[in-house]
Design a protein around this motif. Sequence first.
Motif, PDB file in Angstrom:
ATOM      1  N   THR A  74       1.012  -0.910   0.238  1.00 55.63           N
ATOM      2  CA  THR A  74      -0.257   0.056  -0.286  1.00 55.63           C
ATOM      3  C   THR A  74       1.256   0.874   0.264  1.00 55.63           C
TER       4      THR A  74
ATOM      5  N   CYS B 245       2.307   5.860   0.868  1.00 62.31           N
ATOM      6  CA  CYS B 245       1.906   6.855   1.310  1.00 62.31           C
ATOM      7  C   CYS B 245       3.063   7.567   1.463  1.00 62.31           C
TER       8      CYS B 245
ATOM      9  N   GLY C 161      -7.829  -2.959   8.125  1.00 66.26           N
ATOM     10  CA  GLY C 161      -7.783  -2.363   6.575  1.00 66.26           C
ATOM     11  C   GLY C 161      -8.957  -1.452   7.024  1.00 66.26           C
ATOM     12  N   ASN C 162      -8.736  -0.056   5.352  1.00 64.43           N
ATOM     13  CA  ASN C 162     -10.107   0.175   5.488  1.00 64.43           C
ATOM     14  C   ASN C 162     -11.790  -0.768   5.241  1.00 64.43           C
ATOM     15  N   ASP C 163     -11.005  -2.129   4.837  1.00 66.24           N
ATOM     16  CA  ASP C 163     -12.953  -2.728   5.327  1.00 66.24           C
ATOM     17  C   ASP C 163     -12.587  -3.386   6.361  1.00 66.24           C
TER      18      ASP C 163
ATOM     19  N   ARG D   2       0.563   1.232   3.183  1.00 63.26           N
ATOM     20  CA  ARG D   2      -0.380   2.531   3.240  1.00 63.26           C
ATOM     21  C   ARG D   2       0.518   3.346   1.175  1.00 63.26           C
TER      22      ARG D   2
ATOM     23  N   THR E   3      -6.555   7.209  -0.933  1.00 59.16           N
ATOM     24  CA  THR E   3      -5.250   6.274   0.108  1.00 59.16           C
ATOM     25  C   THR E   3      -5.711   5.454   0.759  1.00 59.16           C
ATOM     26  N   LEU E   4      -5.148   4.410   0.286  1.00 55.23           N
ATOM     27  CA  LEU E   4      -5.454   2.960   1.004  1.00 55.23           C
ATOM     28  C   LEU E   4      -4.796   2.990   1.993  1.00 55.23           C
ATOM     29  N   GLU E   5      -4.593   1.980   3.364  1.00 55.37           N
ATOM     30  CA  GLU E   5      -3.715   2.063   5.047  1.00 55.37           C
ATOM     31  C   GLU E   5      -4.012   0.487   5.039  1.00 55.37           C
ATOM     32  N   GLN E   6      -3.401  -0.378   5.557  1.00 57.59           N
ATOM     33  CA  GLN E   6      -3.467  -1.874   6.255  1.00 57.59           C
ATOM     34  C   GLN E   6      -2.344  -2.189   6.932  1.00 57.59           C
TER      35      GLN E   6
END
Length: 236
Positions: free
Chosen positions: A21, A23, A64-66, A215, A227-230
């Motif tokens: 991911t 950032c 994360g996001n989910d 990220r 932006t996605l983070e895990q």
Amino acid sequence: MSFASTNLRPLMLALCLAWLTGCSGALTRAGLGPPYQPISEVRADELMPLAVLNREPGVVRVSGNDGEEEKPDSSEAIAPDTWRMRVADYWVVDVVRGQGGAVSALSETDLHEGQRVAYVDPLPMLPETLRFGEPLQSATQIHVYNHGSDALLTSGQCKQTITLLGTRPINTPRGKATATLIQTRRQYKFPLVRVDIDILTAYVPGRGHVAAINRRVIRFLGLVPITLEQHVTRIE
């Protein structure tokens, strides 16, 4: 990665040792942030020995996001000095071990998106030796395929920098440990799309990667970045 111009959905690049991911800012959550104790160097055969690549299946926690899930984690030999590392329902990473123990990614597949990234030149994950104050830079061409049909979807370039940050104590499901923190920054460039990836990985010598924060920022031409983070933690 996401490619609006070619009707591709976002692709979550993987990194078991490559857990992905992206950032632009510092990653400091999950107890992996600074301060770090400087060390002179680390070796891949210490952080990721053969016993880690050949170990029994385990379990990792992915959040994360989910939301958050616990999933089986496995590694199997698929060719001489080559392994397939898999987290069920999330990703598959094919890695090769070079002379001196270096580990590099051959391809990474996102199972949610059904897309596979293949590296023309193996992408370093852990070089044979990584020295403090001497980041390792590399670049390679990449191809993105449909995981089901193997049809080529797009091509581009990946630039990467791997930096040894140092060590710090962390809490793991198996108790406290002294971890080595390594930061991997990648930039993927495709027509009209750029993906910046930042991976902060904690390795415990002899046990491999035990935690990571991943990220990514997806930038479409003229659109607001996504932006996605895990977070990934090995619990067994």
